[in-house]
Write an enzyme that holds these catalytic residues in place. Structure first.
Site, short mmCIF file in Angstrom:
data_model
loop_
_atom_site.label_atom_id
_atom_site.label_comp_id
_atom_site.label_asym_id
_atom_site.label_seq_id
_atom_site.Cartn_x
_atom_site.Cartn_y
_atom_site.Cartn_z
N SER A 134 0.81 -1.21 0.00
CA SER A 134 0.00 0.00 0.00
C SER A 134 0.84 1.26 0.00
CB SER A 134 -0.94 0.01 1.21
OG SER A 134 -0.27 0.51 2.32
N GLY A 135 0.14 2.39 -0.14
CA GLY A 135 0.80 3.69 -0.18
C GLY A 135 0.92 4.32 1.18
N ASP A 136 0.47 3.62 2.22
CA ASP A 136 0.62 4.17 3.57
C ASP A 136 0.82 2.99 4.53
OD1 ASP A 136 0.54 5.91 5.83
OD2 ASP A 136 -0.71 7.31 4.70
N ASP A 137 0.70 3.22 5.83
CA ASP A 137 1.01 2.17 6.79
C ASP A 137 0.20 0.89 6.52
OD1 ASP A 137 2.57 4.12 8.14
OD2 ASP A 137 0.80 4.81 9.23
#
Ligand SMILES: *[C@@H]1O[C@H](CO)[C@@H](O)[C@H](O)[C@H]1NC(C)=O
Ligand SMILES: *[C@@H]1O[C@H](CO)[C@@H](O)[C@H](O)[C@H]1NC(C)=O
Ligand SMILES: *[C@@H]1O[C@H](CO)[C@@H](O)[C@H](O)[C@H]1NC(C)=O
Ligand SMILES: *[C@@H]1O[C@H](CO)[C@@H](O)[C@H](O)[C@H]1NC(C)=O
Ligand SMILES: *[C@@H]1O[C@H](CO)[C@@H](O)[C@H](O)[C@H]1NC(C)=O
Ligand SMILES: *[C@@H]1O[C@H](CO)[C@@H](O)[C@H](O)[C@H]1NC(C)=O
Length: 492
Positions: A272-275
């Site tokens: 993913s693009g975040d946590d």
């Protein structure tokens, strides 16, 4: 470890009481068999009526079933099924206290706007079913901000509803044979980047004020923002979930338990693009006044790729407190940091009793990262005297390759982060450097760490006892699956 034992005496009876109601002793076999069977005298094409049935495993079986196709659903990827989902859930909601209802989503591409679930309910996706989120923004209702955030996360005011929602529910299952929920987030991401959105983006799945939530065996694609967001909820299992979003998509966090207790996240694969996982509990003065911690959380067998963010983040919104988090058997590739604690003056509350063991990491900027000055506030009304406490953080049995820097640990000068323990950690640096551990305003101990930790984590020698990890029962250990059969008869 007295404190840890005390904790189990609180959580175990609660878990057992909850689970005696729904748990059967039998854990069913893996696969789901779907077939058509003739009724005596019936013909196979359904002209004489027939029965469709298959077996599946779930936390609870349901007495009543329906297929989305019965409610006018069309799985052609173009026809809107919003009304069909609403009608189907509304129909099944009448069985909440009469054995519960299951909504089957057959193979096909089912375009829909947001819909809410109901209690004693299962949403079951066929392996070739795809629920496609509509890109027609008019279909997304605006809902109130979360009370513990005081505003939307992307901007002030309200927020778009989540694709699949629900509030004040008991016993909700979302599962399938790896069927897909596709948020079609690209248009949201580009509007977010160009500041064209008036409200905060919706999430893929958000369940609020709910108890007994089971989300398993699904693939979630391209959420507009966070993927799975249980909030103000309890007794939650998220298992066997694949979450995929482009690694530069904004805020596509994987699984975010937020002011939740008794949570088990296991066997998930997240790019993913975040946590990949972010544990939260409200934002500054709003989170402090709401006052609901995230606690008793287990994360096991997580595989993560998150080049711009953390494998597991605690915060930055943590103003209700975060306590008793246990993570083990974590694998990550190409992620910015392994475990990240982020907080700031104004957040208040605490992050404490965090235990992590057995991480295998490859290609990271920082294995461990703590930040006491995370700059993001809901508004300027936060209390400058609300100083968060970070205490009792244990990391052990970690191997990491191709790492820029082992750790960057920065506490709060007036309130150092304490009780940090690091043992049996081997970090292979991509390039050797003078200070692979950077520490400021942190206190604790280390042992068996290569390269050696900073002086403020006093070296106890390789023979020292390893950092603690709780040995009492874990949240949701009483969770078991039942073997269920979906049966649907259809008329001539
Ligand atoms: C998920 O699928 C696996 C493999 O089919 C099965 O063994 C397991 O029972 C399912 N788990 C849940 C929680 O639905
Ligand atoms: C879902 O329920 C919430 C309240 O619980 C409501 O605000 C929202 O409009 C509902 N969404 C839909 C699509 O009906
Ligand atoms: C849902 O539960 C919350 C917390 O108990 C309560 O404040 C709220 O009024 C409930 N909402 C509804 C629609 O019942
Ligand atoms: C589920 O589907 C995803 C996407 O196609 C795939 O990567 C994953 O391996 C599948 N998982 C299982 C258990 O089949
Ligand atoms: C090591 O990390 C760098 C990025 O920092 C990456 O470009 C390179 O491919 C990685 N090497 C290996 C062997 O994983
Ligand atoms: C140290 O960690 C490695 C894996 O990271 C593990 O194989 C080994 O058993 C650990 N040693 C001790 C003494 O716990």
């Amino acid at each position: 470890m007295m404190e840890l034992q005390g904790r189990s005496s609180i959580s175990l009876p609660l878990i057992l009481a909850t689970w005696l109601l729904v748990a059967a002793a039998f854990i069913g076999p893996a696969e789901c068999i779907r077939r058509k069977r003739q009724l005596p005298g019936g013909s196979e094409d359904g002209k004489g009526g027939g029965v469709e049935q298959f077996k599946y495993s779930a936390a609870a079986c349901r007495a009543h079933t329906a297929s989305l196709a019965d409610f006018g659903g069309v799985g052609d990827g173009a026809t809107s099924n919003t009304a069909a989902f609403h009608a189907a859930v509304s129909h099944l909601s009448q069985f909440a206290s009469d054995g519960g209802g299951l909504l089957f989503v057959p193979a096909g591409r089912w375009l829909t706007g947001p819909f809410n679930l109901t209690s004693s309910f299962t949403l079951f996706l066929h392996r070739d079913a795809v629920i496609l989120a509509t890109q027609d923004i008019k279909e997304w209702p605006i809902i109130d901000p979360l009370p513990s955030y005081g505003r939307g996360r992307d901007g002030p005011g309200g927020r778009y509803s989540s694709l699949i929602g629900g509030s004040n529910l008991t016993d909700v299952i979302i599962t399938g044979n790896n069927g897909t929920i596709d948020g079609q987030g690209a248009s949201w991401w580009s509007q977010f980047h160009s500041n064209k959105l008036k409200y905060t983006r919706g999430y893929l799945i958000e369940l609020m004020h709910s108890n007994q939530i089971f989300i398993s065996n699904l693939t979630l694609l391209n959420s507009p923002a966070w993927n799975i967001h249980p909030v103000y909820s309890s007794n939650i299992v998220v298992s066997g979930i694949t979450i995929l979003a482009p690694v530069h998509s904004p805020n596509t966090d994987g699984i975010n338990p937020d002011s939740c207790y008794n949570v088990r996240i296991e066997d998930c694969y997240i790019v993913s693009g975040d946590d990949c996982v972010a544990i939260k509990s409200g934002w500054d003065e709003y989170g402090i006044s709401y006052g609901m911690p995230s606690q008793h959380i287990v994360i096991r067998r997580l595989t993560c790729v998150s080049p711009t963010s953390a494998v597991i983040a605690l915060g930055s919104e943590m103003s209700g407190g975060i306590r008793d988090v246990r993570a083990e058997d974590i694998t990550a590739l190409n992620s910015e940091s392994g475990i990240r604690i982020k907080t700031a003056v104004g957040r208040g509350a605490y992050v404490k009793d965090v235990f992590v063991r057995r991480m295998n990491l490859n290609t990271m900027k920082w294995v461990f990262w703590m930040t006491g000055s995370y700059k993001s506030h809901p508004d300027d009304k936060y209390d400058p005297n609300a100083i968060p406490v970070v205490d009792g953080i244990s990391y052990s049995e970690v191997v990491a390759y191709n790492v820029t820097m082992a750790a960057r640990l920065e506490g709060i000068p007036s309130a150092p982060f304490t009780g940090i323990c690091v043992s049996n950690v081997t970090v292979q640096l991509a390039k050797s450097m003078k200070t692979p551990w950077y520490c400021a305003d942190v206190e604790g101990v280390s042992s068996g760490v290569t390269p050696s930790a900073c002086a403020s984590l006093a070296d106890q020698g390789a023979a020292a006892a390893p950092c603690p990890f709780p040995t009492d029962a874990s949240p949701m250990d009483g969770f078991q699956l039942q073997q269920c059969t979906y049966i649907k008869s259809y008329d001539a």
